[in-house]
Structures are given as structure tokens and as C-alpha cells.
Design an enzyme around this catalytic site. Sequence first.
Site, PDB file in Angstrom:
ATOM      1  N   GLY A  73       0.759  -1.344   0.046  1.00 53.41           N
ATOM      2  CA  GLY A  73      -0.077  -0.116   0.016  1.00 53.41           C
ATOM      3  C   GLY A  73       1.093   1.258   0.111  1.00 53.41           C
ATOM      4  N   ARG A 116       7.361   1.724   1.515  1.00 54.39           N
ATOM      5  CA  ARG A 116       7.467   0.367   1.519  1.00 54.39           C
ATOM      6  C   ARG A 116       7.932  -0.210   0.185  1.00 54.39           C
ATOM      7  NH1 ARG A 116       4.858  -1.981   6.241  1.00 54.39           N
ATOM      8  NH2 ARG A 116       5.960  -1.000   7.939  1.00 54.39           N
ATOM      9  N   ARG A 152       2.261  11.591  -8.824  1.00 51.88           N
ATOM     10  CA  ARG A 152       1.662  11.742  -7.554  1.00 51.88           C
ATOM     11  C   ARG A 152       2.265  11.200  -6.246  1.00 51.88           C
ATOM     12  NH1 ARG A 152      -4.519  12.501  -8.082  1.00 51.88           N
ATOM     13  NH2 ARG A 152      -4.618  13.251 -10.174  1.00 51.88           N
ATOM     14  N   ARG A 197      -0.261  -8.471  -3.900  1.00 52.91           N
ATOM     15  CA  ARG A 197      -0.375  -7.438  -2.749  1.00 52.91           C
ATOM     16  C   ARG A 197       0.520  -8.037  -1.300  1.00 52.91           C
ATOM     17  NH1 ARG A 197      -2.123  -3.758   0.897  1.00 52.91           N
ATOM     18  NH2 ARG A 197      -3.348  -4.468   2.454  1.00 52.91           N
ATOM     19  N   SER A 250      -0.441  -5.102   5.262  1.00 48.60           N
ATOM     20  CA  SER A 250      -0.886  -5.564   6.567  1.00 48.60           C
ATOM     21  C   SER A 250      -2.344  -5.641   6.644  1.00 48.60           C
ATOM     22  CB  SER A 250      -0.326  -4.193   7.600  1.00 48.60           C
ATOM     23  OG  SER A 250      -0.991  -3.193   7.333  1.00 48.60           O
ATOM     24  N   ASP A 302      -2.130  -5.648  13.593  1.00 52.94           N
ATOM     25  CA  ASP A 302      -2.857  -5.387  14.780  1.00 52.94           C
ATOM     26  C   ASP A 302      -3.965  -6.420  14.933  1.00 52.94           C
ATOM     27  OD1 ASP A 302      -3.867  -3.533  12.243  1.00 52.94           O
ATOM     28  OD2 ASP A 302      -5.474  -4.068  13.588  1.00 52.94           O
ATOM     29  N   ARG A 315       7.846  -3.502  12.486  1.00 54.14           N
ATOM     30  CA  ARG A 315       6.878  -3.838  11.188  1.00 54.14           C
ATOM     31  C   ARG A 315       7.913  -4.196  10.117  1.00 54.14           C
ATOM     32  NH1 ARG A 315       1.286  -0.821  11.498  1.00 54.14           N
ATOM     33  NH2 ARG A 315       1.077  -0.759  13.621  1.00 54.14           N
TER      34      ARG A 315
HETATM   35  N1  HPA Z   1      -8.671  -2.450   9.311  1.00 50.34           N
HETATM   36  C1  HPA Z   1      -8.772  -2.382   8.153  1.00 50.34           C
HETATM   37  N2  HPA Z   1      -7.506  -2.419   7.417  1.00 50.34           N
HETATM   38  C2  HPA Z   1      -6.467  -2.508   8.172  1.00 50.34           C
HETATM   39  C3  HPA Z   1      -6.502  -2.926   9.495  1.00 50.34           C
HETATM   40  C4  HPA Z   1      -7.639  -2.727  10.213  1.00 50.34           C
HETATM   41  O1  HPA Z   1      -7.817  -3.038  11.370  1.00 50.34           O
HETATM   42  N3  HPA Z   1      -5.094  -3.229   9.987  1.00 50.34           N
HETATM   43  C5  HPA Z   1      -4.191  -3.056   8.826  1.00 50.34           C
HETATM   44  N4  HPA Z   1      -5.129  -2.622   7.793  1.00 50.34           N
END
Ligand code: HPA
Length: 234
Positions: free
Chosen positions: A20, A24, A43, A87, A90, A204, A217
Site C-alpha cells: 500500500g 515500503r 503523485r 499484494r 498489513s 494489529d 513492522r
Molecule cells: N482495518 C482495516 N485495514 C487494516 C487494519 C484494520 O484493522 N489493519 C491493517 N489494515
Amino acid sequence: MSIHIGAEKGQIAETVLMPGDPYRAKWAAETFLKDVECINQVRGMLGFTGTWNGNRVTIHGSGMGMPSLSIYANELIRDFGAKNLIRIGSCGAMQEHINVRDVIIAMTASNLSTPSRGIFRELNFAPCADWSLLRGAVAAAEEKGTPTHVGGIYSSDVFYDERPDLNEQMIRHGILGVEMEAAELYTVAARHGARALAVLTVSDHLITGEALPSEERERSFGDMVEIALNAAFA
Ligand code: HPA
């Protein structure tokens, strides 16, 4: 050149890894590829092409969310001939047995909507990963010994969720994690005969509230890049 990608024809490889975050993409290209060339900066969305074990690879940011990813995936496939799109990103874990730092390989990507939703009208299309990439990624993760889970994920349209009941239904139905891009990637790739996969690091946890500290990370992200590269050239 396409509208959002400033590369010349031929500067983008058939295999494209898509984090994303554009920075990175830069980090992954500088860390894992040789003979790296920056091929897009339009951009501020960075793309790099280099080689990995002698194979040409592009690492190009997707931005956050399905509308952004959709622009890049469409142009990479239609204007530059990309054939394998992976892709690397995270996600938030949705099951108790999954831990932060684990890797999730997404077989399917449930969603409320995608930018492709309008095409299907009353149909609910089921976005699914390319089997050969999936098999390669699972084999690479097993060989590396990375704790890995394979199953369905949820591609949400929002990070700040005002409908917690949607996450609850996904959790009830065994969905492994939530992110914001894979469903559209799988759908666009399917439409144009390309192969797609999402390999995700758990950053997370929606149930425990745990989150990966930012300094950790990068290392977890590295495992995921290597799994994706091995899957592409398995
Ligand atoms: N929600 C949506 N997208 C995400 C999250 C999440 O908790 N963590 C990493 N990408």
C-alpha cells in the site's frame, strides 16, 4: 506512460508486488532487488523495477483502499502487461488463534462493495486468489517457518469503522483478517486474465487490541516480501 504511471512501456515487469505504502515499495526494492530503477513517481506513488534471482520484478505502491488500488492494478495490467500481481500489506487479525506478526495468505476476499461492484448488478462475485500463486506462497511460508494462516479475509471500505456489526459477522464466519485492497485486486486480475494473490502481515488484532510496534513492522514485512517473491517464481 499511462495516466497515473510515468513508466515507459517495457519498464514494468510481468510480476508486480504491490504494498500500500510507496515508501515500503522503495524499501522492499532496495532491500531485495538488484539493479533497481525507479520507474514511477507520479503523485508520489513510487514504483521500482529490478531483478530477484535473475527474474525481473516491479514493486509498485497501490495506495490505501480499493479505489486507489484499482487505478494502479488496471493500468499495470492493461497498459503495461503485468501478469502476476501480489499484494504485500498489513491486516488486522479477526480470530483469537492468530497473533500479530503472523502471515495471512488470502484465498478469498469478502466485501460489502468494491469499485467493480456495479458490473455485477445483482450478482455477488466471490473474489478469489490464483491457485498457483497461493500454493507457491504457502510452500514458501512453510519452508521459511513463518507462522502462516490460509483462508478468507475481509476487504473493508473503511479503516475507522462505524459498523462494528460487520466485523462481528466476519469473525463469526471464520474470516482471518481485515484489510482494504485485496477484493478489488482479485476482481480486476480475474477480469483481465492475470494472476493475483494477497500476502499479509498481521499488524494489529481486532479482538485483543494488540498492535505491532512500528520498529518491528519492517522485519515482519521482510518475511512477507520473500514469501511473495518465492511464490511468483515457484
Ligand atoms: N482495518 C482495516 N485495514 C487494516 C487494519 C484494520 O484493522 N489493519 C491493517 N489494515
